[in-house]
Design a protein around this motif. Structure first.
Motif, mmCIF file in Angstrom:
data_model
loop_
_atom_site.group_PDB
_atom_site.id
_atom_site.type_symbol
_atom_site.label_atom_id
_atom_site.label_comp_id
_atom_site.label_asym_id
_atom_site.label_seq_id
_atom_site.Cartn_x
_atom_site.Cartn_y
_atom_site.Cartn_z
ATOM 1 N N VAL A 93 0.825 -1.202 0.000
ATOM 2 C CA VAL A 93 0.000 0.000 0.000
ATOM 3 C C VAL A 93 0.864 1.260 0.000
ATOM 4 O O VAL A 93 0.489 2.277 -0.589
ATOM 5 N N ASN A 94 2.030 1.199 0.634
ATOM 6 C CA ASN A 94 2.918 2.370 0.687
ATOM 7 C C ASN A 94 4.001 2.311 -0.395
ATOM 8 O O ASN A 94 5.086 2.856 -0.229
ATOM 9 N N ARG A 95 3.684 1.664 -1.508
ATOM 10 C CA ARG A 95 4.632 1.514 -2.617
ATOM 11 C C ARG A 95 5.281 2.844 -3.021
ATOM 12 O O ARG A 95 6.484 2.929 -3.256
ATOM 13 N N CYS A 96 4.496 3.889 -3.100
ATOM 14 C CA CYS A 96 5.021 5.185 -3.560
ATOM 15 C C CYS A 96 6.081 5.738 -2.618
ATOM 16 O O CYS A 96 6.929 6.527 -3.041
ATOM 17 N N TYR A 97 6.034 5.335 -1.364
ATOM 18 C CA TYR A 97 7.064 5.783 -0.419
ATOM 19 C C TYR A 97 8.439 5.310 -0.884
ATOM 20 O O TYR A 97 9.408 6.073 -0.913
ATOM 21 N N TYR A 98 8.530 4.007 -1.227
ATOM 22 C CA TYR A 98 9.802 3.437 -1.651
ATOM 23 C C TYR A 98 10.314 4.143 -2.904
ATOM 24 O O TYR A 98 11.502 4.472 -3.017
ATOM 25 N N CYS A 99 9.410 4.359 -3.843
ATOM 26 C CA CYS A 99 9.763 4.986 -5.106
ATOM 27 C C CYS A 99 10.275 6.407 -4.888
ATOM 28 O O CYS A 99 11.345 6.783 -5.372
ATOM 29 N N LYS A 100 9.517 7.203 -4.161
ATOM 30 C CA LYS A 100 9.885 8.604 -3.969
ATOM 31 C C LYS A 100 11.149 8.760 -3.126
ATOM 32 O O LYS A 100 11.937 9.672 -3.361
ATOM 33 N N ARG A 101 11.336 7.871 -2.166
ATOM 34 C CA ARG A 101 12.559 7.973 -1.362
ATOM 35 C C ARG A 101 13.785 7.712 -2.230
ATOM 36 O O ARG A 101 14.801 8.413 -2.119
ATOM 37 N N GLU A 102 13.694 6.720 -3.092
ATOM 38 C CA GLU A 102 14.789 6.430 -4.018
ATOM 39 C C GLU A 102 15.016 7.611 -4.966
ATOM 40 O O GLU A 102 16.154 8.064 -5.172
#
Length: 270
Positions: A93-102
């Motif tokens: 559900v928090n997929r976008c967190y991983y993407c944006k942090r990278e």
């Protein structure tokens, strides 16, 4: 409510205070507007940074590249392959967190290499109304969202972009291809290519606002609500169905509600 000109003046003042910045530039409505204003205000103290990955369609990349070249801003291309990030492909559900942090970490590195003080993104005031875990990553990495701080809504950005002759003023909304998958469904490069190709078919047919949601064997098509009636055409339906099946979908469906922001979040209990 603050008028548009006042918001614009506030935005320019905010950018002037920042002195220099690297901007996360996707070529979408928001980041294009932000880049243009920032470049007008800060000149060569601004660079655009675009990340290439399997979740970012080639058509979007080429559009971003052409615009950056057209206004004469320095444009840095980086590789940010989300599928290599641990946990991303499982599509939590928090997929976008991983993407944006990278992404923001890499843009921060670019900013440091060029002696720029800040990293900016194009989030706007409307983004506060949806579930956006990527905003948490932005906060952790001290990314600044000038459009949001100046109170710009999407409609504000479109209106001012039109006045300023920015070509993206009426560009349909876009989100990375990972947003086409239900949470918990694995994301793979093959599936991303299926979605990109399917959406390109619809775009080539003249549809403007499109999403092809990947539900395993099923493709769920969302088009702009005003475009749904185009499917009242049997040859068109046959062509779309056959074309999608060649891409690997077993079933092709039309979402009767049409496109809306965050449709994959509708079943979440947050």
């Amino acid at each position: 409510m603050m008028n548009l000109q006042k918001k614009y003046e506030n935005l320019k003042a905010l950018l002037l205070q920042l002195k220099s910045a690297a901007i996360a530039f996707s070529g979408g409505v928001d980041s294009t507007f932000l880049l243009k204003v920032a470049h007008d205000v800060l000149g060569d103290n601004v660079i655009a940074v675009t990340a290439r990955s399997s979740t970012y369609p080639e058509r979007e990349f080429h559009g971003a590249k052409a615009y950056a070249e057209g206004i004469g801003v320095k444009h840095v291309i980086i590789i940010s392959e989300e599928l290599e990030i641990e946990g991303f492909s499982q599509n939590p559900v928090n997929r976008c967190y991983y993407c944006k942090r990278e992404l923001f970490s890499k843009i921060r590195d670019v900013a440091d290499q060029h002696g720029l003080k800040h990293v900016l993104d194009g989030s706007n005031f409307d983004d506060l109304g949806d579930y956006r875990p990527g905003m948490e990553a932005a906060k952790e990495l001290h990314v600044i969202s000038p459009l949001k701080e100046a109170g710009f809504t999407k409609n504000d950005i479109r209106a001012l972009s039109k006045q300023m002759n920015i070509p993206t003023w009426n560009k349909p909304s876009f989100a990375c291809l990972s947003s086409r998958f239900p949470y918990g469904h694995e994301i793979t490069e093959e599936k991303l290519k299926m979605v990109e190709a399917a959406e390109q078919i619809l775009l080539d047919m003249g549809f403007r606002q499109v999403r092809v949601r990947h539900h395993g064997e099923i493709a769920r098509i969302e088009v702009g609500p005003e475009e749904r009636e185009k499917f009242f055409d049997l040859p068109l339906m046959d062509f779309v169905g056959q074309s999608f099946k060649k891409l690997g979908f077993a079933y092709v469906t039309l979402d009767l509600a049409g496109y809306r922001t965050g449709s994959m979040n509708e079943g979440l209990s947050l």
